[in-house]
Motif scaffolding. Structure first.
Motif, PDB file in Angstrom:
ATOM      1  N   GLN A 121       2.778  -2.418  -7.546  1.00 19.26           N
ATOM      2  CA  GLN A 121       1.393  -2.521  -8.265  1.00 19.26           C
ATOM      3  C   GLN A 121       0.424  -3.703  -7.741  1.00 19.26           C
ATOM      4  N   GLU A 122      -0.625  -3.495  -8.182  1.00 12.78           N
ATOM      5  CA  GLU A 122      -1.591  -4.593  -7.534  1.00 12.78           C
ATOM      6  C   GLU A 122      -1.412  -5.767  -8.391  1.00 12.78           C
ATOM      7  N   PRO A 123      -1.060  -7.079  -8.000  1.00 14.05           N
ATOM      8  CA  PRO A 123      -1.226  -8.165  -8.802  1.00 14.05           C
ATOM      9  C   PRO A 123      -2.304  -8.418  -9.569  1.00 14.05           C
ATOM     10  N   TYR A 124      -2.373  -9.126 -10.580  1.00 12.50           N
ATOM     11  CA  TYR A 124      -3.455  -9.700 -11.384  1.00 12.50           C
ATOM     12  C   TYR A 124      -3.907 -11.066 -10.791  1.00 12.50           C
ATOM     13  N   TYR A 125      -2.998 -11.989 -10.741  1.00 14.45           N
ATOM     14  CA  TYR A 125      -3.271 -13.367 -10.436  1.00 14.45           C
ATOM     15  C   TYR A 125      -2.756 -13.831  -8.953  1.00 14.45           C
ATOM     16  N   ILE A 126      -2.584 -12.840  -7.960  1.00 15.28           N
ATOM     17  CA  ILE A 126      -2.242 -13.648  -6.740  1.00 15.28           C
ATOM     18  C   ILE A 126      -3.063 -12.512  -5.878  1.00 15.28           C
ATOM     19  N   LYS A 127      -4.185 -13.113  -5.311  1.00 14.18           N
ATOM     20  CA  LYS A 127      -5.370 -12.375  -4.712  1.00 14.18           C
ATOM     21  C   LYS A 127      -4.692 -11.872  -3.398  1.00 14.18           C
ATOM     22  N   ASN A 128      -3.917 -12.580  -2.680  1.00 14.44           N
ATOM     23  CA  ASN A 128      -3.784 -12.282  -1.171  1.00 14.44           C
ATOM     24  C   ASN A 128      -2.265 -11.277  -1.158  1.00 14.44           C
ATOM     25  N   MET A 129      -1.919 -10.841  -2.348  1.00 18.58           N
ATOM     26  CA  MET A 129      -0.898  -9.570  -2.297  1.00 18.58           C
ATOM     27  C   MET A 129      -1.647  -8.588  -2.826  1.00 18.58           C
ATOM     28  N   HIS A 130      -1.141  -7.224  -2.033  1.00 24.20           N
ATOM     29  CA  HIS A 130      -1.343  -5.914  -2.510  1.00 24.20           C
ATOM     30  C   HIS A 130      -0.462  -5.096  -2.540  1.00 24.20           C
ATOM     31  N   GLU A 131      -0.586  -3.925  -3.405  1.00 23.84           N
ATOM     32  CA  GLU A 131       0.213  -2.924  -3.493  1.00 23.84           C
ATOM     33  C   GLU A 131       0.724  -2.370  -2.096  1.00 23.84           C
ATOM     34  N   ASP A 132       1.859  -1.916  -1.991  1.00 24.86           N
ATOM     35  CA  ASP A 132       2.481  -1.643  -0.645  1.00 24.86           C
ATOM     36  C   ASP A 132       2.866  -2.710   0.376  1.00 24.86           C
ATOM     37  N   SER A 133       2.478  -4.061   0.025  1.00 28.13           N
ATOM     38  CA  SER A 133       3.052  -5.106   0.833  1.00 28.13           C
ATOM     39  C   SER A 133       4.400  -5.365   0.917  1.00 28.13           C
ATOM     40  N   VAL A 134       5.073  -5.850   1.791  1.00 25.65           N
ATOM     41  CA  VAL A 134       6.441  -5.929   1.722  1.00 25.65           C
ATOM     42  C   VAL A 134       6.627  -7.639   1.827  1.00 25.65           C
ATOM     43  N   GLY A 135       7.684  -7.939   1.192  1.00 23.98           N
ATOM     44  CA  GLY A 135       7.930  -9.368   0.892  1.00 23.98           C
ATOM     45  C   GLY A 135       9.459  -9.685   0.698  1.00 23.98           C
ATOM     46  N   THR A 136      10.158 -10.618   1.365  1.00 23.24           N
ATOM     47  CA  THR A 136      11.505 -11.147   1.148  1.00 23.24           C
ATOM     48  C   THR A 136      11.644 -12.442   0.205  1.00 23.24           C
ATOM     49  N   TYR A 137      12.223 -12.417  -0.724  1.00 15.59           N
ATOM     50  CA  TYR A 137      12.169 -13.439  -1.699  1.00 15.59           C
ATOM     51  C   TYR A 137      13.722 -14.048  -1.910  1.00 15.59           C
ATOM     52  N   PRO A 138      13.920 -15.140  -2.508  1.00 18.01           N
ATOM     53  CA  PRO A 138      14.955 -15.600  -3.104  1.00 18.01           C
ATOM     54  C   PRO A 138      15.469 -14.759  -4.206  1.00 18.01           C
ATOM     55  N   THR A 139      16.654 -14.370  -4.328  1.00 16.50           N
ATOM     56  CA  THR A 139      17.370 -13.751  -5.613  1.00 16.50           C
ATOM     57  C   THR A 139      16.904 -14.616  -6.842  1.00 16.50           C
ATOM     58  N   ARG A 140      16.773 -15.793  -6.719  1.00 19.81           N
ATOM     59  CA  ARG A 140      16.563 -16.574  -8.000  1.00 19.81           C
ATOM     60  C   ARG A 140      15.350 -16.271  -8.762  1.00 19.81           C
ATOM     61  N   LEU A 141      14.430 -15.579  -7.911  1.00 22.34           N
ATOM     62  CA  LEU A 141      13.033 -15.253  -8.347  1.00 22.34           C
ATOM     63  C   LEU A 141      12.951 -13.886  -9.129  1.00 22.34           C
ATOM     64  N   ILE A 142      14.328 -13.246  -9.140  1.00 18.65           N
ATOM     65  CA  ILE A 142      14.310 -11.790 -10.030  1.00 18.65           C
ATOM     66  C   ILE A 142      14.152 -12.012 -11.149  1.00 18.65           C
ATOM     67  N   THR A 143      13.424 -11.346 -12.023  1.00 22.69           N
ATOM     68  CA  THR A 143      13.338 -11.449 -13.521  1.00 22.69           C
ATOM     69  C   THR A 143      14.072 -10.498 -14.140  1.00 22.69           C
ATOM     70  N   ASP A 144      14.147  -9.228 -13.269  1.00 22.06           N
ATOM     71  CA  ASP A 144      14.473  -8.182 -14.074  1.00 22.06           C
ATOM     72  C   ASP A 144      14.915  -6.919 -13.025  1.00 22.06           C
ATOM     73  N   TRP A 145      15.565  -6.057 -13.230  1.00 21.74           N
ATOM     74  CA  TRP A 145      15.837  -4.897 -12.306  1.00 21.74           C
ATOM     75  C   TRP A 145      16.187  -3.689 -12.767  1.00 21.74           C
ATOM     76  N   LYS A 146      15.878  -2.557 -12.248  1.00 21.59           N
ATOM     77  CA  LYS A 146      16.127  -1.417 -12.848  1.00 21.59           C
ATOM     78  C   LYS A 146      16.948  -0.473 -11.410  1.00 21.59           C
ATOM     79  N   LEU A 147      18.347   0.192 -11.854  1.00 21.96           N
ATOM     80  CA  LEU A 147      18.658   0.736 -10.630  1.00 21.96           C
ATOM     81  C   LEU A 147      18.836   2.448 -11.020  1.00 21.96           C
ATOM     82  N   TYR A 148      18.364   2.984 -10.201  1.00 19.15           N
ATOM     83  CA  TYR A 148      18.519   4.641 -10.340  1.00 19.15           C
ATOM     84  C   TYR A 148      19.648   5.060  -9.378  1.00 19.15           C
ATOM     85  N   THR A 149      20.671   5.568 -10.205  1.00 17.00           N
ATOM     86  CA  THR A 149      21.879   6.270  -9.567  1.00 17.00           C
ATOM     87  C   THR A 149      22.500   7.318 -10.346  1.00 17.00           C
TER      88      THR A 149
END
Length: 165
Positions: A121-149
Motif C-alpha cells: 500500500q502507499e503510506p500516508y505519512y512516510i513520503k520516501n516509502m512507496h508501494e512495492d518497496s522492499v524492506g527488512t525490519y525487526p520483528t518487534r515492529l510487527i503489529t499484526d499478521w495474516k497467514l494464508y494456508t
C-alpha cells in the motif's frame, strides 16, 4: 447467537460494528456516526484508527504467536501479510501521539528477529516509502499478521485453527 450453521455464507465471517468520526472536531466532542453514513466511494481506501490499547493487544498477540507464522510459511503454497509499525515523517509528528503508521507488507521472509516484505500500500505519512518497496525490519515492529494456508486465513487471534483437522 448461534453457530456457523445458523448463518448464511455472506455473514459467516468475523464481524463487528464500526463507528466513525467525521472530523477531528467530532472526535474531540466524542460524536461518532455509523459507518453507513459515509458514501461508498469514500470507502475505497479508508484510514482506520485503533485505540492505543487495541494496538498494544494486537502487537502482543502478533509476537506471542510469531512461531505459528514462521512455521506456517514453511508449508507449500502458504503466504502471509504483516502489518509493520514505522515512525512517521517529522512533519507529521504530533506531541502525545504514538507517531507510528501501521502498514501492510507481503512477507518474503520472517525469522524470530527480522521480517522482510514488499509494501502493498502507499503510506500516508512516510513520503520516501512507496508501494512495492522492499524492506527488512525487526520483528518487534510487527503489529499484526495474516497467514494464508490450506484455504484458511489465520491471524494471531485464531492460530488454534491450525491445530484443527
Amino acid at each position: 447467537m448461534g453457530g456457523a450453521e445458523d448463518r448464511d455464507e455472506a455473514h459467516n465471517q468475523n464481524t463487528g460494528i464500526i463507528f466513525i468520526y467525521h472530523s477531528e472536531k467530532a472526535y474531540e466532542k466524542q460524536k461518532y456516526s455509523l459507518i453507513t453514513s459515509i458514501k461508498e466511494s469514500a470507502m475505497e481506501n479508508p484510514l482506520l484508527f485503533f485505540t492505543d490499547k487495541e494496538t498494544e493487544r494486537l502487537n502482543a498477540m502478533a509476537h506471542e504467536q510469531l512461531s505459528y507464522l514462521i512455521e506456517g510459511l514453511q508449508k507449500e503454497g502458504s503466504s502471509a501479510l504483516a502489518k509493520i509499525s514505522l515512525t512517521v515523517d517529522e512533519e507529521f509528528k504530533e506531541e502525545g501521539n504514538s507517531n507510528l503508521e501501521h502498514i501492510w507488507f507481503k512477507v518474503e521472509k520472517v525469522t524470530e528477529d527480522s521480517i522482510t516484505g514488499v509494501l502493498i500500500q502507499e503510506p500516508y505519512y512516510i513520503k520516501n516509502m512507496h508501494e512495492d518497496s522492499v524492506g527488512t525490519y525487526p520483528t518487534r515492529l510487527i503489529t499484526d499478521w495474516k497467514l494464508y494456508t490450506d484455504g484458511q486465513v489465520i491471524s494471531p487471534d485464531d492460530v488454534y485453527l491450525l491445530k484443527l483437522p
